[in-house]
Design an enzyme around this catalytic site. Sequence first.
Site, mmCIF file in Angstrom:
data_model
loop_
_atom_site.group_PDB
_atom_site.id
_atom_site.type_symbol
_atom_site.label_atom_id
_atom_site.label_comp_id
_atom_site.label_asym_id
_atom_site.label_seq_id
_atom_site.Cartn_x
_atom_site.Cartn_y
_atom_site.Cartn_z
ATOM 1 N N ASP A 266 41.841 -7.259 26.173
ATOM 2 C CA ASP A 266 42.477 -5.950 25.989
ATOM 3 C C ASP A 266 43.643 -6.124 25.030
ATOM 4 O O ASP A 266 43.618 -7.011 24.186
ATOM 5 C CB ASP A 266 42.900 -5.365 27.340
ATOM 6 C CG ASP A 266 42.818 -3.836 27.361
ATOM 7 O OD1 ASP A 266 43.486 -3.205 26.523
ATOM 8 O OD2 ASP A 266 42.100 -3.275 28.204
ATOM 9 N N HIS A 289 42.377 -6.370 21.704
ATOM 10 C CA HIS A 289 42.402 -4.974 21.274
ATOM 11 C C HIS A 289 43.659 -4.674 20.467
ATOM 12 O O HIS A 289 44.018 -3.506 20.286
ATOM 13 C CB HIS A 289 42.316 -4.039 22.479
ATOM 14 C CG HIS A 289 40.987 -4.067 23.175
ATOM 15 N ND1 HIS A 289 40.680 -3.241 24.229
ATOM 16 C CD2 HIS A 289 39.876 -4.818 22.962
ATOM 17 C CE1 HIS A 289 39.445 -3.481 24.653
ATOM 18 N NE2 HIS A 289 38.937 -4.451 23.890
#
Length: 459
Positions: A266, A289
Amino acid sequence: MLINFVLTQIFNFFFCFLFLPIHGRLHYTSSLSLSQISVPPSPAPTAAVIPSYNGSSALGTTVFNVRTFGAVGNGVTDDTKPFKMAWDSACQTEDSEVLVPKGHSFMLQSTIFTGPCKSGLKLQIDGTLVPPNGPDSWPENMSKRQWLVFYRINGMSMQGGGVIDGRGEKWWNLPCKPHKGINGTTLPGPCDSPAAVRFFMCSNLKLQGLKIKNSPQFHFKFDNCQNVLIESLTINSPALSPNTDGIHIQNTNNVKIYNSLVSNGDDCVSIGTGSYNIEIRNITCGPSHGISIGSLGIGNSRACVSNITVRDSIIKHSDNGVRIKTWQGGSGSVSSITFLNIHMDTVRNPIVLDQYYCLTKHCPNQTSAVHISNILYTNIRGTYDVRSPPMHFACSDSMPCTNLTLSEVELLPATKGRLVSSPLCWSAYGTMQTITVPPVLCLLGGIPELLPQNDNDGC
């Protein structure tokens, strides 16, 4: 004769006492009961007598080795109680250190280490810390949302060459997690997963040189904290591990994150509402991310974020680069954000500003929005994954983005021979101070004629 014998015994007693080695002395205290300064999230086990031995370093620091308090360190035995005892003793001692020695693996249950503590407290992690292995091993009466919590601590340093291993694989594979259900679906059901290390209402913290991996959810979480220095961390979990943000910050201010490596499933760093005065410098991020502000404004909430700088960093093989994301229907503001000297290596969305953030395809359109303004992108270069445009500015019709500034931005396709894709803009007002690659000709000039009043004074 009798007098000579007595004098001899007295001399031997004082001789032995004077030459007793410092590192082997015993320090006795008037009370040996377990203090209440560290309160766990569930009823504590029956108190045992605290060992009275403290080691002393050459610098005058009193060392509390968890092994001395009965920690086994075989990775299976529950060592929570000895850790709490060592913590309580160190917390009440000036210039103290809780030592987690190398060569051992200590299993800890969900635990809250509570302050306030006396000054000069250090947590030296040279061994390995692990939680129970997966949700089935987690005690039912303990929170599944957090593992190690530090509450109301002022002036602590946490450092060492050991490892914090969250053992997250069994949590990632819960059917409720994205694509983990039957045929790649996401199923309903219990989905709470613990953040590995959480700091709540703490101040003047220093985290240095730590290694953490495979958290079930966020690796580090800072909530309602201030004055935090994070340096030389290594954070690692698989690229497909869900919701494993490296460092999450919310309602926190005056944070410096320097010289660290983050690879996870993430955001490398995520910044939530109530955060300001954050500096991120010399971070290598990816796969991940990217570095995100948000998401903000969920459930029509107010969000306030300001004075954030991300600079001198590398983002590689990631879904996103630098991103600001807000939900429709929110209020508040994001302002004074600087992204400076950032290298992108095969990043799918290098620059993203999205006021339509939604986790499904069915989010209703709403008129209010978090106002985004005064965003600076300078010297951002590298390559992007050609599946998406290199720049994405999707702003609200009713609350457009304002004062976006781009300078020395050059983003080229990672696949040779592909044409440069055009940026996407919607209700985005700003300027190019230099020619960018690709040119961001879709930016609107000036400021909106009728920018609604969004009651931003509350931020």
